[in-house]
Design an enzyme around this catalytic site. Structure first.
Site, PDB file in Angstrom:
ATOM      1  N   ARG A 173       0.840  -1.198   0.000  1.00 25.11           N
ATOM      2  CA  ARG A 173       0.000   0.000   0.000  1.00 25.11           C
ATOM      3  C   ARG A 173       0.875   1.248   0.000  1.00 25.11           C
ATOM      4  NH1 ARG A 173      -4.702   0.108   4.259  1.00 25.11           N
ATOM      5  NH2 ARG A 173      -5.368   1.830   2.920  1.00 25.11           N
ATOM      6  N   CYS A 228      -1.321   5.752   9.215  1.00 22.50           N
ATOM      7  CA  CYS A 228      -1.653   4.480   8.565  1.00 22.50           C
ATOM      8  C   CYS A 228      -2.782   4.756   7.581  1.00 22.50           C
ATOM      9  CB  CYS A 228      -2.032   3.424   9.612  1.00 22.50           C
ATOM     10  SG  CYS A 228      -3.416   3.915  10.675  1.00 22.50           S
TER      11      CYS A 228
END
Length: 273
Positions: A173, A228
């Protein structure tokens, strides 16, 4: 942190009020309440991360914005928390969700909050008793929360961070190879990839303080901030940094807020060597 053995000793001693909070949540798994009913540490209260540890999602604030202080205090009191209590949070995913409860309560000024190392699997492995079904509602607590006891950074602060900005998501990611939920792939320019899963051993326990210090020292230097996808697992990063003796700020909006703002740039690929 608190180990299973330390928690068992604390509970058997009976000298202090211990509040157990079951924070079972995982991205893509909406069945935390059922997992709790199926089996939990006796006396634990289920905490709903989506509604109690977060405000409603929005493009402007991200998928899990911080809740209003009054809401968090109301929820904490409903869990039976009073000033001076020892609060132990746990989950079944290595503390990835429980750390959100730890961080928010510490942010709100609760002094003694600990993450159960290894969570429910470690408790079961040690032969701890398991309860099922609903627990009696706890006697309402009287805790008084005050904001700002853990450092935070907003999007502008993350953009101009002078130090080490850690991206706690999985490496793919960060590199922008996949993006399963947020509108754009990639990472905040200048951020360093530091997947949260690497804070744990293969047994799902936090690595030792020495191991974590070595890990973070190899990533860079200067003041530390972490983000995050939506500010949940980054709290785990902050907890791991605390184990290592390193203070760190949390960017609550994280990538879910950043990627929804077209004015914010997105970097892709691996970080420079």
């Amino acid at each position: 942190m608190i180990s299973v053995a330390e928690l068992q000793e604390l509970l058997s001693a009976g000298g202090s009020r211990v509040r157990l909070l079951d924070v079972r949540w995982a991205l893509g798994d909406p069945d935390g309440p059922q997992h709790y009913l199926d089996g939990h540490i006796p006396g634990a209260v289920f905490v709903d991360l989506e509604t109690e540890l977060a405000a409603p999602a929005s493009a402007a604030k991200g998928r899990h914005p911080m809740p209003e202080l009054a809401h968090l205090q109301k929820c904490a009191r409903s869990w039976g928390v009073s000033d001076g209590d020892t609060v132990v949070v746990y989950d079944a995913t290595g503390g990835m969700a429980a750390a959100r409860g730890w961080w928010l309560l510490r942010w709100g000024g609760v002094v003694d909050v600990r993450i159960l190392d290894g969570g429910l699997p470690a408790w079961e492995k040690a032969g701890g008793k398991i309860g099922s079904g609903d627990e009696p509602d706890p006697e309402p607590g009287s805790v008084v929360l005050s904001p700002g006891n853990m450092p935070t950074v907003d999007a502008d602060g993350a953009a101009g961070w002078q130090g080490l900005l850690l991206d706690a998501r999985a490496g793919e990611r960060y590199r922008g190879e996949v993006e399963p939920i947020d509108p754009r792939a990639g990472h905040i320019p200048g951020a360093v990839s530091a997947p949260t899963a690497e804070n744990l051993t293969t047994a799902g326990l936090f690595k030792s303080a020495d191991e974590l210090r070595s890990r973070f020292a190899g990533l860079g230097s200067g003041p530390v901030a972490a983000y995050c996808g939506s500010g949940v697992t980054a709290a785990h990063q902050v907890a791991a940094l605390a184990v290592a003796g390193i203070d760190a700020a949390l960017y609550p909006g994280s990538w879910s807020q950043w990627s929804n703002d077209p004015k914010r740039p997105a970097a892709t690929g691996a970080q420079p060597a």
